[in-house]
Design a protein around this motif. Structure first.
Motif, PDB file in Angstrom:
ATOM      1  N   THR A  26      16.072 -85.203 -51.243  1.00 56.77           N
ATOM      2  CA  THR A  26      14.997 -85.395 -49.914  1.00 56.77           C
ATOM      3  C   THR A  26      13.839 -86.226 -50.852  1.00 56.77           C
ATOM      4  O   THR A  26      13.147 -86.535 -50.269  1.00 56.77           O
ATOM      5  CB  THR A  26      14.670 -84.442 -49.494  1.00 56.77           C
ATOM      6  N   THR A  32      17.096 -91.348 -48.472  1.00 61.96           N
ATOM      7  CA  THR A  32      16.244 -91.247 -47.497  1.00 61.96           C
ATOM      8  C   THR A  32      16.728 -92.213 -46.163  1.00 61.96           C
ATOM      9  O   THR A  32      16.833 -91.877 -45.063  1.00 61.96           O
ATOM     10  CB  THR A  32      14.806 -91.169 -47.464  1.00 61.96           C
ATOM     11  N   TYR A  35      20.092 -91.561 -44.999  1.00 56.49           N
ATOM     12  CA  TYR A  35      20.232 -90.178 -43.905  1.00 56.49           C
ATOM     13  C   TYR A  35      19.511 -90.730 -42.585  1.00 56.49           C
ATOM     14  O   TYR A  35      20.116 -90.218 -41.486  1.00 56.49           O
ATOM     15  CB  TYR A  35      19.297 -89.081 -44.646  1.00 56.49           C
ATOM     16  N   GLN A  36      18.383 -91.281 -42.600  1.00 56.63           N
ATOM     17  CA  GLN A  36      17.745 -91.708 -41.266  1.00 56.63           C
ATOM     18  C   GLN A  36      18.682 -92.846 -40.488  1.00 56.63           C
ATOM     19  O   GLN A  36      18.584 -92.721 -39.423  1.00 56.63           O
ATOM     20  CB  GLN A  36      16.409 -92.384 -41.568  1.00 56.63           C
ATOM     21  N   MET A  39      21.137 -91.347 -38.108  1.00 54.76           N
ATOM     22  CA  MET A  39      20.800 -90.892 -37.068  1.00 54.76           C
ATOM     23  C   MET A  39      20.631 -91.840 -35.605  1.00 54.76           C
ATOM     24  O   MET A  39      20.589 -91.319 -34.712  1.00 54.76           O
ATOM     25  CB  MET A  39      19.289 -90.293 -37.363  1.00 54.76           C
ATOM     26  N   ARG A  65      19.596 -82.444 -35.363  1.00 57.73           N
ATOM     27  CA  ARG A  65      19.692 -84.169 -35.354  1.00 57.73           C
ATOM     28  C   ARG A  65      18.311 -84.660 -34.749  1.00 57.73           C
ATOM     29  O   ARG A  65      17.975 -84.474 -33.322  1.00 57.73           O
ATOM     30  CB  ARG A  65      20.746 -84.540 -34.740  1.00 57.73           C
ATOM     31  N   PRO A  68      15.947 -90.771 -33.591  1.00 56.46           N
ATOM     32  CA  PRO A  68      15.836 -91.920 -34.700  1.00 56.46           C
ATOM     33  C   PRO A  68      14.468 -92.198 -34.959  1.00 56.46           C
ATOM     34  O   PRO A  68      13.561 -92.317 -33.983  1.00 56.46           O
ATOM     35  CB  PRO A  68      16.603 -93.015 -33.919  1.00 56.46           C
ATOM     36  N   LEU A  69      13.883 -92.340 -35.994  1.00 55.38           N
ATOM     37  CA  LEU A  69      12.801 -92.638 -36.575  1.00 55.38           C
ATOM     38  C   LEU A  69      12.326 -94.351 -36.052  1.00 55.38           C
ATOM     39  O   LEU A  69      13.194 -95.165 -36.239  1.00 55.38           O
ATOM     40  CB  LEU A  69      12.156 -92.589 -38.025  1.00 55.38           C
ATOM     41  N   LEU A  74       9.305 -94.635 -40.740  1.00 56.06           N
ATOM     42  CA  LEU A  74      10.194 -94.517 -41.777  1.00 56.06           C
ATOM     43  C   LEU A  74       9.472 -95.240 -42.866  1.00 56.06           C
ATOM     44  O   LEU A  74       9.608 -94.653 -44.093  1.00 56.06           O
ATOM     45  CB  LEU A  74      11.522 -95.410 -41.333  1.00 56.06           C
ATOM     46  N   TYR A  96      16.064-101.151 -42.381  1.00 55.03           N
ATOM     47  CA  TYR A  96      16.413-100.288 -41.382  1.00 55.03           C
ATOM     48  C   TYR A  96      15.905-100.697 -39.993  1.00 55.03           C
ATOM     49  O   TYR A  96      16.538-100.401 -38.863  1.00 55.03           O
ATOM     50  CB  TYR A  96      15.285 -98.980 -41.630  1.00 55.03           C
TER      51      TYR A  96
END
Length: 233
Positions: A26, A32, A35-36, A39, A65, A68-69, A74, A96
């Protein structure tokens, strides 16, 4: 793309091996991002094989869950993470944004069922992502406790003309109750007056498992029949 794809399963090794001196999962930038981005668009249901596993928590634990950012959120998060090459931070944010936009914008079907979202998580999602969901034919937040407030949030967002290709409105097991049903029925009546703008392809509405009385269910069935919609209670 592999992390974001709707048909891949992702395992997150969030706990280091015993005795490891490496930075924790993390705390690192690329993990990171991975991971994001995972989602974004996984098809999430309580009856199918889970596609997200946090091995650090244990594969027998239900994955929590979040929505989503946004790209901005992010990038802010990445400011707190470590990269071997600091220039990667901007690269990751760009990747991203590109992946999120293409994945969600091009999706015909999105399912965020049983994600534990309440009205605030729903509000975040619709504000951030609905404006680009032009190709979406079906979206489901079933079995999330969004309540009557969430029903209103969803109806209000659709009044603005978002998701023009959506054919299915699903409030299954959302704890909307009678108050939420009133929001849904009022929305359907307003849609009838401006179908060229508001969900012009809508053909089905589902509201099962919301503790509605038989009278409330009958009222919705009659309204849907009048509007030419299939109703599932």
């Amino acid at each position: 793309v592999w992390y974001a794809h709707q048909l891949t399963t992702c395992f997150f090794m969030t706990e280091p091996p015993a005795g490891s001196t490496a930075l924790r999962y993390t705390e690192r930038g690329w993990p990171t991002f991975e991971y994001q981005v995972s989602m974004l668009a996984k098809t999430w249901t309580s009856s199918g094989w889970p596609q997200l596993f946090d091995v650090g928590r244990g594969v027998d634990k239900l994955f929590v869950r979040p929505p989503p950012l946004s790209t901005e959120a992010l990038l802010e998060l990445l400011q707190t993470k470590c990269f071997t090459n600091g220039a990667d931070r901007e690269l990751v944010a760009m990747l991203y944004k590109k992946t999120a936009t293409n994945t969600i914008q091009c999706a015909a079907n999105l399912k965020f069922n049983s994600s534990g979202w309440g009205p605030e998580e729903l509000r975040f999602f619709v504000q951030q992502w609905f404006p680009i969901c032009d190709k979406l034919e079906a979206i489901s937040f079933a079995s999330n406790p969004i309540g009557p407030e969430g029903a209103k949030i969803l109806c209000d967002s659709l009044r603005d003309g978002f998701c023009p290709n959506a054919e299915f409105l699903n409030f299954f097991n959302n704890k909307i109750g009678g108050e939420g049903l009133e929001h849904v029925m009022q929305f359907l009546k307003e849609r009838e007056r401006d179908k060229s703008k508001i969900l012009p392809k809508l053909n089905r509405v589902r509201v099962g498992k919301n503790k509605l009385s038989s009278e409330q269910q009958q009222a919705l069935k009659e309204l849907c029949s009048e509007l030419g919609l299939k109703c599932e209670t």
